[in-house]
Design a protein around this motif. Structure first.
Motif, PDB file in Angstrom:
ATOM      1  N   GLN A 483      51.644  35.150  50.882  1.00  0.00           N
ATOM      2  CA  GLN A 483      51.541  36.579  51.180  1.00  0.00           C
ATOM      3  C   GLN A 483      50.698  36.810  52.433  1.00  0.00           C
ATOM      4  O   GLN A 483      51.011  37.668  53.255  1.00  0.00           O
ATOM      5  CB  GLN A 483      50.935  37.321  49.987  1.00  0.00           C
ATOM      6  CG  GLN A 483      51.870  37.377  48.782  1.00  0.00           C
ATOM      7  CD  GLN A 483      51.368  38.339  47.729  1.00  0.00           C
ATOM      8  OE1 GLN A 483      50.205  38.742  47.728  1.00  0.00           O
ATOM      9  NE2 GLN A 483      52.238  38.710  46.816  1.00  0.00           N
ATOM     10  N   VAL A 500      42.394  44.331  50.339  1.00  0.00           N
ATOM     11  CA  VAL A 500      43.337  44.245  49.209  1.00  0.00           C
ATOM     12  C   VAL A 500      43.794  42.804  48.997  1.00  0.00           C
ATOM     13  O   VAL A 500      43.629  42.233  47.912  1.00  0.00           O
ATOM     14  CB  VAL A 500      44.567  45.156  49.430  1.00  0.00           C
ATOM     15  CG1 VAL A 500      45.565  44.985  48.278  1.00  0.00           C
ATOM     16  CG2 VAL A 500      44.139  46.613  49.536  1.00  0.00           C
ATOM     17  N   LEU A 501      44.359  42.222  50.038  1.00  0.00           N
ATOM     18  CA  LEU A 501      44.971  40.903  49.890  1.00  0.00           C
ATOM     19  C   LEU A 501      43.932  39.796  49.739  1.00  0.00           C
ATOM     20  O   LEU A 501      44.034  38.952  48.843  1.00  0.00           O
ATOM     21  CB  LEU A 501      45.876  40.628  51.094  1.00  0.00           C
ATOM     22  CG  LEU A 501      46.795  39.414  50.996  1.00  0.00           C
ATOM     23  CD1 LEU A 501      47.600  39.432  49.716  1.00  0.00           C
ATOM     24  CD2 LEU A 501      47.729  39.365  52.200  1.00  0.00           C
ATOM     25  N   LYS A 504      42.169  39.692  46.358  1.00  0.00           N
ATOM     26  CA  LYS A 504      43.126  39.287  45.317  1.00  0.00           C
ATOM     27  C   LYS A 504      43.239  37.759  45.268  1.00  0.00           C
ATOM     28  O   LYS A 504      43.240  37.146  44.195  1.00  0.00           O
ATOM     29  CB  LYS A 504      44.490  39.915  45.608  1.00  0.00           C
ATOM     30  CG  LYS A 504      45.604  39.504  44.652  1.00  0.00           C
ATOM     31  CD  LYS A 504      46.886  40.252  44.998  1.00  0.00           C
ATOM     32  CE  LYS A 504      48.047  39.826  44.104  1.00  0.00           C
ATOM     33  NZ  LYS A 504      48.501  38.447  44.410  1.00  0.00           N
ATOM     34  N   ILE A 505      43.313  37.133  46.445  1.00  0.00           N
ATOM     35  CA  ILE A 505      43.429  35.673  46.511  1.00  0.00           C
ATOM     36  C   ILE A 505      42.127  35.016  46.067  1.00  0.00           C
ATOM     37  O   ILE A 505      42.136  34.008  45.339  1.00  0.00           O
ATOM     38  CB  ILE A 505      43.810  35.239  47.938  1.00  0.00           C
ATOM     39  CG1 ILE A 505      45.173  35.824  48.323  1.00  0.00           C
ATOM     40  CG2 ILE A 505      43.851  33.714  48.046  1.00  0.00           C
ATOM     41  CD1 ILE A 505      45.524  35.661  49.795  1.00  0.00           C
ATOM     42  N   ARG A 507      40.012  36.135  43.944  1.00  0.00           N
ATOM     43  CA  ARG A 507      39.930  36.264  42.484  1.00  0.00           C
ATOM     44  C   ARG A 507      40.772  35.190  41.792  1.00  0.00           C
ATOM     45  O   ARG A 507      40.389  34.653  40.739  1.00  0.00           O
ATOM     46  CB  ARG A 507      40.391  37.665  42.064  1.00  0.00           C
ATOM     47  CG  ARG A 507      40.126  37.974  40.585  1.00  0.00           C
ATOM     48  CD  ARG A 507      40.417  39.428  40.260  1.00  0.00           C
ATOM     49  NE  ARG A 507      39.372  40.321  40.767  1.00  0.00           N
ATOM     50  CZ  ARG A 507      39.526  41.121  41.815  1.00  0.00           C
ATOM     51  NH1 ARG A 507      40.670  41.139  42.495  1.00  0.00           N
ATOM     52  NH2 ARG A 507      38.537  41.898  42.203  1.00  0.00           N
ATOM     53  N   GLU A 508      41.902  34.840  42.402  1.00  0.00           N
ATOM     54  CA  GLU A 508      42.757  33.790  41.831  1.00  0.00           C
ATOM     55  C   GLU A 508      42.111  32.412  41.973  1.00  0.00           C
ATOM     56  O   GLU A 508      42.230  31.562  41.091  1.00  0.00           O
ATOM     57  CB  GLU A 508      44.125  33.795  42.527  1.00  0.00           C
ATOM     58  CG  GLU A 508      44.958  35.036  42.222  1.00  0.00           C
ATOM     59  CD  GLU A 508      46.185  35.143  43.121  1.00  0.00           C
ATOM     60  OE1 GLU A 508      46.339  34.277  44.019  1.00  0.00           O
ATOM     61  OE2 GLU A 508      46.985  36.081  42.922  1.00  0.00           O
ATOM     62  N   ASP A 515      33.035  40.876  39.879  1.00  0.00           N
ATOM     63  CA  ASP A 515      33.614  41.737  40.919  1.00  0.00           C
ATOM     64  C   ASP A 515      32.659  41.890  42.103  1.00  0.00           C
ATOM     65  O   ASP A 515      33.085  41.906  43.263  1.00  0.00           O
ATOM     66  CB  ASP A 515      33.948  43.116  40.336  1.00  0.00           C
ATOM     67  CG  ASP A 515      35.157  43.062  39.401  1.00  0.00           C
ATOM     68  OD1 ASP A 515      35.881  42.044  39.432  1.00  0.00           O
ATOM     69  OD2 ASP A 515      35.364  44.028  38.652  1.00  0.00           O
ATOM     70  N   ARG A 522      34.191  38.027  49.793  1.00  0.00           N
ATOM     71  CA  ARG A 522      35.218  38.624  50.668  1.00  0.00           C
ATOM     72  C   ARG A 522      34.611  39.084  51.985  1.00  0.00           C
ATOM     73  O   ARG A 522      35.133  38.803  53.066  1.00  0.00           O
ATOM     74  CB  ARG A 522      35.878  39.818  49.967  1.00  0.00           C
ATOM     75  CG  ARG A 522      36.895  40.529  50.856  1.00  0.00           C
ATOM     76  CD  ARG A 522      37.166  41.955  50.425  1.00  0.00           C
ATOM     77  NE  ARG A 522      36.150  42.898  50.860  1.00  0.00           N
ATOM     78  CZ  ARG A 522      36.053  43.398  52.099  1.00  0.00           C
ATOM     79  NH1 ARG A 522      36.888  43.023  53.046  1.00  0.00           N
ATOM     80  NH2 ARG A 522      35.106  44.265  52.405  1.00  0.00           N
ATOM     81  N   THR A 599      51.467  47.357  46.551  1.00  0.00           N
ATOM     82  CA  THR A 599      50.591  47.480  45.393  1.00  0.00           C
ATOM     83  C   THR A 599      49.942  48.858  45.404  1.00  0.00           C
ATOM     84  O   THR A 599      49.899  49.534  46.438  1.00  0.00           O
ATOM     85  CB  THR A 599      49.484  46.410  45.411  1.00  0.00           C
ATOM     86  OG1 THR A 599      48.649  46.635  46.553  1.00  0.00           O
ATOM     87  CG2 THR A 599      50.072  45.012  45.480  1.00  0.00           C
ATOM     88  N   GLU A 601      46.785  49.459  45.183  1.00  0.00           N
ATOM     89  CA  GLU A 601      45.601  49.417  46.042  1.00  0.00           C
ATOM     90  C   GLU A 601      45.975  49.666  47.505  1.00  0.00           C
ATOM     91  O   GLU A 601      45.308  50.425  48.210  1.00  0.00           O
ATOM     92  CB  GLU A 601      44.894  48.062  45.928  1.00  0.00           C
ATOM     93  CG  GLU A 601      44.310  47.781  44.559  1.00  0.00           C
ATOM     94  CD  GLU A 601      45.256  46.951  43.703  1.00  0.00           C
ATOM     95  OE1 GLU A 601      44.754  46.197  42.875  1.00  0.00           O
ATOM     96  OE2 GLU A 601      46.490  47.071  43.867  1.00  0.00           O
ATOM     97  N   GLU A 602      47.069  49.034  47.961  1.00  0.00           N
ATOM     98  CA  GLU A 602      47.470  49.213  49.351  1.00  0.00           C
ATOM     99  C   GLU A 602      47.962  50.638  49.596  1.00  0.00           C
ATOM    100  O   GLU A 602      47.620  51.259  50.617  1.00  0.00           O
ATOM    101  CB  GLU A 602      48.571  48.222  49.730  1.00  0.00           C
ATOM    102  CG  GLU A 602      49.000  48.369  51.187  1.00  0.00           C
ATOM    103  CD  GLU A 602      50.152  47.457  51.577  1.00  0.00           C
ATOM    104  OE1 GLU A 602      50.613  47.569  52.731  1.00  0.00           O
ATOM    105  OE2 GLU A 602      50.593  46.643  50.736  1.00  0.00           O
TER     106      GLU A 602
END
Length: 653
Positions: A483, A500-501, A504-505, A507-508, A515, A522, A599, A601-602
């Motif tokens: 992505q 956003v992106l 997300k990555i 967190r994975e 958070d 981030r 998404t 968020e975006e």
């Protein structure tokens, strides 16, 4: 094509000078962590990792109750780095003197080496050197308690993987779980180049990490002043002549006056002709005509087409083991800049290969492994008095509308560009980032510390460790995410990428982080990437930073401002000036056909921009058919928000 990355260094000499114990800067830093049971040493090629291990191992043998040392290397040739080494005459308390009987990086079958390995454990000898393979085979059926009070050192640690079928990874996990052994893991790479972690988080947390950066290494050299990373694109075959110019892509960039390692494409890649020996012949034809091949050394003597001088060329692609061993042996003994001019290789001359005089690493074909790219670049970044500049050039087939798989070639090009983005981050100097407060004493600042308003600091030790030692590894994973690859060329708003992106990555990758710590990590990733991709200039007593084409007073930087910058777009801007309109169109079409889903968020993030768009365009809404990527994305967000509103209305009755 201009270099995508060009870094200059200060030639301080620090990384080559030694302390009273005979240790270079990196080795001294590693030695400070010598008492750790598990030590992970990340340092670039040529920084002296093998000798750093000797210092640590000898201290463990004398002062820490360790009885034996086992050093495992990925291939036999690297075992020579751990041969007998004088250390006492430079100030250390002991020399490194392994018994040649227990140097198992020699010709012969694995069965006899496993027997020797097991005999070593029962003997009074203290040091054994073997390959990763021998360690794996010897471990099969071995009582792991036999490794109590033993130091196991694993060189080129990126070969380990937490993946279930990675035997070396299983061996490591078992040693850690079932014995009192100490472990020193060493790697010249900062990432594996794939999505599988080297260690699981719970095992990684047990390691004390020592990181010595590429910038520290190169900035501390005596002779090397700059490093360039560039790309050159071709159509058809790289060795075939262009009908318009009469020159092949290879001939255009191959400078016989530069000491060069040429890595031809893997036979499994699209760029390969599948006839590797023919490709070697073509390279030789580009250089000149063969005069003769030395029977003793295997060196090919070629008379240059351009200058008529004799070029000494090594062919490491040949399949004959005796011939290959002959030329490999010659290369190991090279002592003069005149001993060899060009090396042609396929799978060899990468990690552990030492040719300090190399000025140019020319790699043909896309390389999917970032680790491999790091290793290849490392062949040219040794410090030597014959060079002030080192160059890495990747010769890549550019997408062609007639290709059977144009998407594959576009993906390869994009991934190659992202590899250069990552290398730019690795090669740049490190900064420290702090939260700027109104009451800050500006006199306390140093030039490598940047204070940012609104900046979030980590709270947990885990997040602090990620920021301190794993930022480049994290960037590698971000840049390889499918992505992210679709979003980086600038067809998505920077705020979407950054807020956003990227989280997300993260967190994975780090599901155990809170958070707040995900946001702190981030911000560090984004800020570090943007700053390293920017220019800092002084005007009078003030410093300004150029971000996304505009100058900002460094004292006024706020995290919200940085989040408006795409940290990875510069390379694509250079690319757009260096390829044809047709190639850009193919890249654009591919990105459009594979864009990631909208998404919530975006969409919410884009809502203020949509309102501003409507205001600036006399009430007209963004057009979903627009050729402008950002307008089209806003239109898609508008559709998404309308549908979201409709679903919520239905849910509420």
């Amino acid at each position: 094509m201009p270099n995508i990355v060009h870094v200059t260094y200060d030639q301080t000499g620090k990384s080559k000078s030694t302390n009273p114990l005979g240790m270079r800067e990196m080795q001294e830093k590693a030695y400070e962590g010598r008492t750790a049971q598990y030590l992970l040493l990340k340092a670039p090629p040529a920084s002296g990792k093998s000798r750093a291990l000797m210092f640590i191992a000898l201290d463990k043998l004398k002062n820490q109750g360790i009885k034996k040392v086992i050093v495992a290397v990925p291939e036999k040739s690297i075992g020579a780095s751990f041969g007998t080494t004088e250390l006492k005459k430079y100030g250390f308390f002991a020399d490194w003197n392994p018994n040649p009987r227990y140097n198992l990086c020699t010709p012969g079958e694995e069965k006899s080496k496993v027997t020797a390995f097991l005999n070593f454990l029962e003997s009074d000898e203290q040091i054994l050197v073997c390959t990763h393979a021998t360690l794996r085979f010897a471990f099969d059926g071995l009582d792991v308690k036999k490794l109590d009070d033993t130091l196991v050192a694993i060189d080129e640690f990126h070969h380990v993987s937490a993946e279930g079928d990675n035997i070396l990874g299983q061996v490591l996990k078992s040693i850690m779980a079932n014995s009192s052994a100490h472990i020193v893991a060493m790697t010249g790479s900062y990432f594996r180049g794939d999505s599988v972690p080297v260690l699981m988080p719970e095992d990684e947390a047990k390691f004390t990490k020592v990181t010595y950066t590429y910038y520290q290494q190169l900035n501390g050299y005596e002779f090397l002043k700059s490093l360039g990373i560039g790309y050159h694109f071709y159509t058809g075959r790289y060795f075939k002549k262009n009908p318009e110019t009469g020159i092949s892509a290879l001939a255009e960039i191959l400078d016989e006056n530069q000491k060069t390692i040429i890595h031809i494409p893997s036979v499994n890649s699209a760029e390969s002709s599948k006839l590797k020996h023919d490709e070697v012949d073509h390279i030789i034809d580009v250089l000149g005509t063969i005069e003769y091949q030395d029977e003793i050394t295997g060196v090919i003597h070629i008379k240059s087409h351009k200058t008529g001088k004799i070029l000494k060329v090594a062919d490491l692609v040949q399949d004959n083991p005796k011939s290959r061993d002959k030329i490999s042996g010659y290369l190991r003994e090279v002592k003069s800049v005149d001993d060899i001019d060009i090396i042609i290789a396929l799978g060899m001359a990468k990690e552990g290969f030492d040719w300090p005089y190399c000025q140019h690493a020319l790699t043909i074909g896309y390389r999917g492994s970032l680790t491999e790219i790091i290793q290849i670049i490392g062949r040219a970044t040794r410090d030597s008095n014959n060079k002030s500049h080192a160059q890495f050039t990747n010769l890549i087939a550019q997408p062609d509308a007639q290709d059977d798989d144009v998407k594959l070639s576009v993906n390869n090009m994009l991934k190659a560009i992202t590899a250069s983005l990552l290398m730019e981050q690795v090669l740049a100097p490190n900064f420290k980032f702090k939260l700027k407060k109104d009451e800050d004493d500006e006199d306390e600042d140093d030039e490598k510390t940047i204070k940012i308003r609104g900046f979030k600091l980590p709270t947990s030790q885990r997040a602090k460790d990620i920021i301190e030692t794993d930022l480049n590894d994290l960037k590698a994973k971000l840049l390889q995410d499918p992505q992210m690859l679709k979003a980086m060329p600038g067809n998505v708003e920077p705020e979407v990428i950054n807020t956003v992106l990227i989280p997300k990555i993260i967190r994975e990758i780090y599901p155990d982080l809170s958070d707040d710590d995900i946001e702190a990590v981030r911000q560090h990733v984004v800020v570090d990437s943007v700053i390293k991709n920017s220019t800092i200039e002084e005007q009078g007593d003030k410093k300004f930073i150029r971000m996304a084409g505009s100058f900002v007073n460094i004292d006024d930087i706020h995290i919200d401002l940085i989040d408006q910058v795409n940290p990875f777009q510069k390379a694509f801007e250079i690319l757009s000036k260096s390829v044809t309109t047709q190639v850009l169109k193919l890249i654009d079409e591919h990105i459009q056909s594979t864009k990631f889903e909208m998404t919530e968020e975006e969409a919410i993030l884009l809502w203020p921009k949509i309102k501003e768009w409507v205001k600036n365009n006399n009430g007209e809404q963004p057009n979903i058919q627009s050729f402008d990527h950002k307008e089209k994305r806003m239109a898609e967000a508008l559709v998404f928000l309308r549908e979201l509103k409709r679903k919520k209305a239905l849910a509420n009755g």
